[in-house]
Design an enzyme around this catalytic site. Structure first.
Site, PDB file in Angstrom:
ATOM      1  N   HIS A   1      37.607  35.194  46.205  1.00  0.00           N
ATOM      2  CA  HIS A   1      38.318  34.830  44.977  1.00  0.00           C
ATOM      3  C   HIS A   1      39.704  34.338  45.403  1.00  0.00           C
ATOM      4  CE1 HIS A   1      40.557  35.697  41.212  1.00  0.00           C
ATOM      5  NE2 HIS A   1      39.392  35.703  40.601  1.00  0.00           N
TER       6      HIS A   1
ATOM      7  N   ASP B   1      37.940  43.726  48.885  1.00  0.00           N
ATOM      8  CA  ASP B   1      38.180  43.353  47.495  1.00  0.00           C
ATOM      9  C   ASP B   1      37.007  43.872  46.667  1.00  0.00           C
ATOM     10  OD1 ASP B   1      38.379  42.199  45.022  1.00  0.00           O
ATOM     11  OD2 ASP B   1      38.362  40.117  45.730  1.00  0.00           O
TER      12      ASP B   1
ATOM     13  N   GLN C   1      34.513  43.209  41.983  1.00  0.00           N
ATOM     14  CA  GLN C   1      33.169  43.083  41.388  1.00  0.00           C
ATOM     15  C   GLN C   1      32.228  44.191  41.837  1.00  0.00           C
ATOM     16  OE1 GLN C   1      32.605  41.043  39.005  1.00  0.00           O
ATOM     17  NE2 GLN C   1      34.332  39.638  39.224  1.00  0.00           N
TER      18      GLN C   1
ATOM     19  N   LYS D   1      37.728  45.095  34.367  1.00  0.00           N
ATOM     20  CA  LYS D   1      36.370  44.671  34.698  1.00  0.00           C
ATOM     21  C   LYS D   1      35.403  45.854  34.731  1.00  0.00           C
ATOM     22  CE  LYS D   1      37.812  40.788  37.662  1.00  0.00           C
ATOM     23  NZ  LYS D   1      37.722  39.626  36.785  1.00  0.00           N
TER      24      LYS D   1
ATOM     25  N   CYS E   1      37.616  30.772  39.879  1.00  0.00           N
ATOM     26  CA  CYS E   1      38.684  31.179  40.801  1.00  0.00           C
ATOM     27  C   CYS E   1      38.167  31.287  42.229  1.00  0.00           C
ATOM     28  CB  CYS E   1      39.335  32.493  40.371  1.00  0.00           C
ATOM     29  SG  CYS E   1      40.226  32.338  38.832  1.00  0.00           S
TER      30      CYS E   1
END
Lengths: 427, 129
Positions: A119, A195, A198, A221, A384
């Site tokens: 991202h 990261d 998600q 999220k 993104c």
């Protein structure tokens, strides 16, 4: 087990949206269950006051609630020490914090290794160090949408100080083997950042098991409010790092010419924190726990399995999609196109060319607009992840992304609507 | 067919067979404009003689709204003065397209007007008008 119709009843927004609305943009943000909204309301109604400094009961209660939120969320990601969890605004700020602070220790010639499936929030913060002579390298993907492990090894070397990789791609849905990536990075003597924007919302994530040095994720999220995110970091590293932002809370003493930093995590939390946000996120964690992250993952795996099966069986003209075909390595993310529209190349666009040469392809924006008319919310664009979108050779994609309140009938409606678009534009 | 459906058909026709698609040899000015949100692109090349747009061409890549609107715009402005082009407002373009687009797609529709007016401005700045 998890029944999406029952889950939906906990989310007031579905009452406003009405029956049959398919919200399939969960990789962008998720809806909030009543318990999260109530927790936020409860804080502002009964405990609102500033944390840490008030020598009065109300402030002490707020401070206590803020700490309990930190402990609860830190526990959720498998950290044994609540102080290793820093509150930020979102995963983007978490990654900026770590890139800004660790970056100050980098010298010209040092390398940071990321991947082409990152991202922008795990690309741009590192690019900010390029003027200092830091080199940014990219791990490539293979044709199935997995990280290319050969490319990973090829790009690792003695100058690689930091490896920062995404756990689950927000475009491909690829779930990377974080534990193995962490091991390889550490064998190379590099710091390993994950990261988890998600992954933390959708599957069990345990920082101790993975062995990562840092983990970034966003609250909104994962059913929590917007404006709260987290950065987990290993205490030894956090203690040695310079602060990110300066101001109140992050200092112990301030003189005219210098300051003494506060302890971790306050050292990294300048200014009045988002206490209600932290409490709301803690409530979201409790809500997710009530189903169990294994079950959340199983539910979404079932939806992506159904999606891939429907895609294989569908007769939609020119339907293409991206990412791994094996649901075991794939989150609930389905990026697709009707035909292929390449990014424009102004140099090579031929003078004599009299059309866009897009054939019967339908632009993702047109797909999303048409789906919206059928009450299906999907994202279209580069998500993104512009370098990845261009690596795939397309100008954009449409993306459906699932969560616990989505059902198999949402998937069926999605395919019916895609078929309708394809027919409409191919007339 | 409703007005909206007819206007949609017109837009799709421009999208499928764009008018004035291409580049002008030795243009008076050329400029590319991107929509950073979605990556849609249009490049305009203009031929300007005595303050009149004698020829306009564009190339681009994007959705039916951004590219269809660009094609419609080229037809609209050919033969107009630079002054007239600079005075075209967003409302006029949206009314011309005649679709209920919503705020995010309106940006697609206005990308080409933006690009065209920037081109004219670039031409004027270059000539120190």
């Amino acid at each position: 087990m998890l029944t999406s119709d029952e889950v939906k009843q906990d989310f007031p927004i579905f009452e406003s949206l009405g029956d049959g609305y398919a919200y399939l943009d969960n990789a962008a943000t998720t809806h909030k269950p009543r318990s999260v909204l109530e927790a936020i309301n409860d804080f502002y109604s009964n405990q609102n006051s500033n944390v840490y400094r008030g020598i009065y009961r109300l402030s002490e209660d707020a401070t206590d609630s803020y700490y309990r939120a930190r402990r609860n969320i830190s526990d959720f990601i498998g950290s044994r020490n609540p102080d290793t969890l820093i509150f930020t605004r979102n995963a983007t700020e978490s990654l900026n914090l770590v890139a800004s602070s660790l970056g100050r220790g980098l010298k010209a010639g040092d390398e940071v290794l990321i991947s082409i499936m990152e991202h922008h929030s795990n690309i741009v913060p590192w690019q900010l160090w390029l003027p200092e002579g830091v080199k940014l390298r990219y791990v490539d993907i293979d044709s199935d949408g997995y990280l290319d492990m050969e490319s990973f090894q090829d790009n690792l070397n003695g100058r690689t100080k930091i490896v920062s990789l995404v756990h689950e791609s927000n475009l491909l849905g690829t779930i990377n083997d974080a534990r193995e990536l962490s091991r390889i990075a550490h064998d190379n003597g590099s710091i390993f950042i994950l990261d988890g924007a998600q992954s933390v919302p959708h599957m069990p994530v345990d920082v101790e098991r993975i062995g990562c040095d840092f983990l970034a994720f966003s609250g909104h999220k994962m059913l929590g409010p917007m404006g709260i995110g987290c950065l987990y970091g290993r205490m030894e590293l956090l203690e040695g790092m310079p602060p990110f932002l300066g101001g109140g809370e992050m200092i112990r003493e301030v003189y005219r010419d210098r300051s003494v930093w506060n302890d971790v995590p306050q050292k990294f939390e300048a200014g009045t924190p988002n206490v209600a946000g932290a409490i709301g996120l803690s409530a979201a964690v409790n809500y997710l726990r009530s189903y169990g992250m294994e079950n959340v993952r199983a539910h979404e795996k079932n939806l992506i399995r159904k999606t891939l099966k429907m895609e294989e069986e569908s007769k939609i003209n020119e339907l293409v999609s991206y990412g791994p075909r094996n649901p075991d390595n794939r989150g609930g993310i389905f990026s697709f196109n009707i035909g292929k529209i390449s990014p424009i190349d102004l140099e090579s666009e031929m003078l004599e060319q009299s059309s866009m040469k897009i054939g019967s392809a339908v632009h993702p924006h047109d797909v999303a607009s048409s789906l919206d008319r059928e009450r299906i919310a999907v994202r279209s664009g580069h998500h993104c992840a512009m370098p990845l979108t261009h690596r795939l050779g397309v100008v954009a994609t449409s993306r459906a992304s699932y969560y616990i309140y989505n059902s198999e009938s949402d998937v069926e409606n999605l395919f019916q609507a895609i078929e309708n678009v394809a027919v409409k534009y191919h007339e | 067919m409703s007005d909206e459906e007819i206007n949609m058909e017109i837009l799709l026709d421009h999208y499928r067979s764009p008018r004035n698609y291409g580049k002008i040899d030795n243009p008076s000015v050329q400029l590319v404009e991107y929509n950073p949100v979605c990556g849609d692109a249009v490049q305009f090349s203009l031929k300007i003689d005595n303050g009149i747009l004698t020829d306009v061409k564009f190339i681009g890549r994007g959705c039916s709204v951004s590219q269809g609107a660009a094609s419609i715009l080229t037809e609209k402005v050919k033969g107009k003065s630079t002054e007239e082009v600079m005075n075209i407002g967003a409302e006029e373009i949206l009314k011309n397209i005649g679709l209920n687009l919503g705020p995010s797609r309106e940006k697609c529709a206005l990308l080409s007007l933006n690009a065209l007016q920037k081109s004219v401005k670039k031409y004027r700045d270059g000539k120190n008008e």
